[in-house]
Motif scaffolding. Structure first.
Motif, PDB file in Angstrom:
ATOM      1  N   CYS A  16      10.674   5.562   4.007  1.00  0.00           N
ATOM      2  CA  CYS A  16      10.651   5.959   5.416  1.00  0.00           C
ATOM      3  C   CYS A  16       9.318   5.610   6.076  1.00  0.00           C
ATOM      4  O   CYS A  16       9.289   5.126   7.213  1.00  0.00           O
ATOM      5  CB  CYS A  16      10.926   7.449   5.561  1.00  0.00           C
ATOM      6  N   PHE A  49      16.209   8.574   4.918  1.00  0.00           N
ATOM      7  CA  PHE A  49      16.143   7.202   5.443  1.00  0.00           C
ATOM      8  C   PHE A  49      17.252   6.977   6.467  1.00  0.00           C
ATOM      9  O   PHE A  49      17.033   6.361   7.505  1.00  0.00           O
ATOM     10  CB  PHE A  49      16.244   6.198   4.300  1.00  0.00           C
ATOM     11  N   LEU A  52      16.325   8.493   9.765  1.00  0.00           N
ATOM     12  CA  LEU A  52      15.318   7.679  10.456  1.00  0.00           C
ATOM     13  C   LEU A  52      15.972   6.561  11.263  1.00  0.00           C
ATOM     14  O   LEU A  52      15.566   6.265  12.380  1.00  0.00           O
ATOM     15  CB  LEU A  52      14.339   7.077   9.438  1.00  0.00           C
TER      16      LEU A  52
END
Length: 76
Positions: A16, A49, A52
């Motif tokens: 990330c 992730f 994000l």
């Protein structure tokens, strides 16, 4: 144009951090990201992730093809 960054590991936090840095870099350069092709490692398949990349304009595409591309590029 390319971006690279060394991180301590490929766990979700490291993945990330690197992805966020890349997104910021390309935004500063005026590049719009339509899709992201990643390794198929667990950090890139993590919920963190995925969150994000849920922001507008980002689409996560974790796929082993990037690994094949990298292997071909380094063996040439």
């Amino acid at each position: 144009m390319g971006f690279s960054q060394m991180v301590a590991d490929e766990k979700s936090c490291g993945a990330c951090k690197c992805q966020l840095a890349a997104l910021r870099y390309y935004k500063q350069c005026g590049v719009r990201i339509d899709a992201v092709l990643t390794f198929s490692g667990s950090g890139y398949r993590s919920k963190r992730f995925a969150r994000l990349l849920r922001h507008p304009g980002h689409q996560a595409q974790a796929h082993a093809a990037s690994e094949h591309f990298n292997n071909a590029a380094t063996s040439a």
